[in-house]
Design a protein around this motif. Structure first.
Motif, mmCIF file in Angstrom:
data_model
loop_
_atom_site.group_PDB
_atom_site.id
_atom_site.type_symbol
_atom_site.label_atom_id
_atom_site.label_comp_id
_atom_site.label_asym_id
_atom_site.label_seq_id
_atom_site.Cartn_x
_atom_site.Cartn_y
_atom_site.Cartn_z
ATOM 1 N N TRP A 19 0.820 -1.213 0.000
ATOM 2 C CA TRP A 19 0.000 0.000 0.000
ATOM 3 C C TRP A 19 0.856 1.266 0.000
ATOM 4 O O TRP A 19 0.634 2.179 -0.800
ATOM 5 C CB TRP A 19 -0.896 -0.022 1.235
ATOM 6 C CG TRP A 19 -1.862 1.123 1.360
ATOM 7 C CD1 TRP A 19 -2.348 1.919 0.349
ATOM 8 C CD2 TRP A 19 -2.464 1.599 2.564
ATOM 9 N NE1 TRP A 19 -3.224 2.853 0.852
ATOM 10 C CE2 TRP A 19 -3.315 2.684 2.211
ATOM 11 C CE3 TRP A 19 -2.385 1.219 3.891
ATOM 12 C CZ2 TRP A 19 -4.058 3.380 3.164
ATOM 13 C CZ3 TRP A 19 -3.139 1.908 4.837
ATOM 14 C CH2 TRP A 19 -3.963 2.977 4.471
ATOM 15 N N LEU A 20 1.866 1.296 0.859
ATOM 16 C CA LEU A 20 2.558 2.552 1.125
ATOM 17 C C LEU A 20 3.963 2.649 0.553
ATOM 18 O O LEU A 20 4.436 3.755 0.303
ATOM 19 C CB LEU A 20 2.627 2.766 2.647
ATOM 20 C CG LEU A 20 1.272 2.819 3.367
ATOM 21 C CD1 LEU A 20 1.482 2.839 4.861
ATOM 22 C CD2 LEU A 20 0.463 4.017 2.906
ATOM 23 N N ALA A 21 4.632 1.526 0.334
ATOM 24 C CA ALA A 21 6.036 1.606 -0.097
ATOM 25 C C ALA A 21 6.466 0.346 -0.838
ATOM 26 O O ALA A 21 7.296 -0.420 -0.338
ATOM 27 C CB ALA A 21 6.934 1.821 1.115
ATOM 28 N N PRO A 22 5.929 0.095 -2.048
ATOM 29 C CA PRO A 22 6.311 -1.119 -2.780
ATOM 30 C C PRO A 22 7.808 -1.241 -3.018
ATOM 31 O O PRO A 22 8.351 -2.354 -3.004
ATOM 32 C CB PRO A 22 5.543 -0.980 -4.105
ATOM 33 C CG PRO A 22 4.392 -0.105 -3.798
ATOM 34 C CD PRO A 22 4.889 0.856 -2.756
ATOM 35 N N LYS A 23 8.494 -0.116 -3.203
ATOM 36 C CA LYS A 23 9.943 -0.188 -3.420
ATOM 37 C C LYS A 23 10.680 -0.710 -2.193
ATOM 38 O O LYS A 23 11.817 -1.172 -2.295
ATOM 39 C CB LYS A 23 10.483 1.185 -3.822
ATOM 40 C CG LYS A 23 10.031 1.630 -5.211
ATOM 41 C CD LYS A 23 10.666 2.954 -5.610
ATOM 42 C CE LYS A 23 10.235 3.359 -7.006
ATOM 43 N NZ LYS A 23 10.833 4.654 -7.435
ATOM 44 N N GLY A 24 10.031 -0.657 -1.048
ATOM 45 C CA GLY A 24 10.645 -1.161 0.172
ATOM 46 C C GLY A 24 10.726 -2.666 0.251
ATOM 47 O O GLY A 24 11.375 -3.206 1.164
ATOM 48 N N PHE A 25 10.091 -3.376 -0.680
ATOM 49 C CA PHE A 25 10.166 -4.832 -0.657
ATOM 50 C C PHE A 25 11.604 -5.325 -0.788
ATOM 51 O O PHE A 25 11.958 -6.368 -0.250
ATOM 52 C CB PHE A 25 9.306 -5.438 -1.766
ATOM 53 C CG PHE A 25 7.865 -5.604 -1.384
ATOM 54 C CD1 PHE A 25 7.493 -6.529 -0.425
ATOM 55 C CD2 PHE A 25 6.887 -4.830 -1.976
ATOM 56 C CE1 PHE A 25 6.167 -6.671 -0.055
ATOM 57 C CE2 PHE A 25 5.558 -4.977 -1.628
ATOM 58 C CZ PHE A 25 5.193 -5.897 -0.653
ATOM 59 N N ALA A 26 12.433 -4.586 -1.515
ATOM 60 C CA ALA A 26 13.834 -4.990 -1.657
ATOM 61 C C ALA A 26 14.510 -5.051 -0.291
ATOM 62 O O ALA A 26 15.215 -6.021 0.032
ATOM 63 C CB ALA A 26 14.568 -4.019 -2.578
#
Length: 402
Positions: free
Chosen positions: A34-41
């Motif tokens: 929801w808030l930070a897809p780039k944070g999946f890395a």
């Protein structure tokens, strides 16, 4: 007077640790979507770092890992002739991939190692979390992304995100949700599976439609078809998908060249919506540059240097592999996907294999239309799918993907 001696515990402490790490990742997944897809890395890498002692290479894993390692070596070699030169470690794709491979793999191993009860709990947490996220997405469709914008205001103070950008971000979130939805559905509590699945599909579908994300809408149709077909033909469908993935990577330039040579490519391009017209332009430029260096390619991240013909990447994973890593890279990508999908073959119905096949099909779809091949968050999503698929699989069953 006698003293009772407690029997030594046989519980594997590290298996418990792995289980709780995976529960934490499952709980965080909807929030990151929801808030930070780039944070999946960062999320997946941290999980791998915390479970690094789980790292193992089983005999059945060797083919996939050998292919990945060979691809990594070739990509590293290609940086010597690439026109793109990273300014530091933060922009070095090859450095990131060299770190991602062991970290992501250790998390996959942790999913196999985790205690059975905690593996199931992680899947239940994921299913409930995505269901709650689906409800939020439905609310966002009525408010035009007001909840998302309110959170941005809370975090960034006076900075206010434009409504259209907020809606684009929410549309982006539906890619994440639909990519893992089949596994979340099969991993949900059995008695509530249908109800939770319906809510997840409605939430993802409503947001994808409202915020203009076409590919997730296609995925919501394609994933059940792939899953049901794999249940019906548990040997034939994975083999067919294996062949299809190999053809996708090996023949991507030929497909574009054929359409351009024997159809009105420009007419089709002009008739398309703007986003797809831009993609067709990128693809046409890509095959022209591929033809100049078909074997070795232009080098890792070279796509970034071909503006204005291509902006950042061709928005087609197989074409990007051809453009940057040439035929050698395309062959390794085709081999990896072919070997991985063949591992989903089963002698009888297996819901875990069916869900994984559906996720793999969706991942290939999105990669062929939307994202850069080496975007770290996108590679992390692929690793997360493999981790979640491993959670579905009983420890006595054949290995799933890798």
């Amino acid at each position: 007077m006698t003293t009772a001696v407690a029997a030594p515990s046989t519980r594997d402490g590290f298996a418990v640790w792995c289980g709780w790490v995976l529960i934490a990742i499952a709980a965080a997944t909807p929030a990151f979507a929801w808030l930070a897809p780039k944070g999946f890395a960062a999320l997946v890498a941290l999980g791998g770092l915390l479970t690094l002692p789980a790292f193992r290479i089983r005999d059945e894993d060797r083919p996939s890992l050998i292919i990945l390692f060979a691809a990594l070596i070739w990509a590293a070699a290609s940086t010597t002739w690439s026109p793109f030169h990273p300014k530091g470690a933060s922009t070095s794709t090859i450095l990131k991939m060299a770190l991602e491979l062991p970290l992501y793999w250790s998390l996959v191993c942790a999913a196999h190692r985790a205690e059975a009860g905690l593996r199931q709990r992680a899947l239940h947490v994921l299913a409930w979390g995505l269901t709650a996220f689906a409800v939020i997405l439905v609310a966002e469709t009525f408010t035009g992304g007001a909840l998302y914008q309110a959170l941005r205001r809370t975090v960034y103070g006076d900075h206010v995100m434009r409504p259209d950008i907020a809606q684009a971000k929410l549309g982006h979130a539906t890619f994440v949700m639909t990519a893992i939805l089949p596994i979340a559905f099969v991993g949900a509590p059995r008695r509530l599976r249908i109800g939770l699945g319906v809510v997840m599909v409605l939430g993802a579908g409503a947001a994808a439609y409202a915020f203009g994300s076409d590919a997730p809408l296609i995925a919501l149709v394609a994933a059940p078809l792939i899953g049901l077909a794999t249940l019906r033909w548990p040997t034939a469908i994975p083999r067919l998908m294996s062949l299809g993935a190999a053809v996708l990577f090996l023949c991507a330039p030929l497909v574009v060249w054929t359409v351009r040579a024997f159809a009105d490519y420009e007419g089709i391009e002009h008739a398309m919506p703007k986003s797809y017209a831009l993609r067709m332009g990128y693809w046409s430029h890509a095959i022209d540059w591929i033809a100049l260096r078909p074997l070795q390619g232009w080098g890792l991240d070279a796509s970034r240097m071909f503006a204005p013909g291509i902006q950042l990447h061709p928005h087609d994973g197989p074409l990007q592999v051809w453009l940057e890593l040439g035929a050698v890279g395309a062959i390794t990508a085709a081999a990896f996907w072919s070997v991985s999908l063949l591992r989903l073959t089963r002698p009888r119905r297996d819901p875990a294999a069916a869900a994984t096949a559906a996720c793999a099909g969706v991942y290939l779809l999105f990669g062929a239309l939307n994202f850069g091949m080496w975007q770290e968050w996108w590679l992390a999503m692929g690793a997360l799918i493999v981790v979640l698929a491993a959670l579905l699989q009983p420890s006595t069953s054949p290995p799933i993907l890798a």
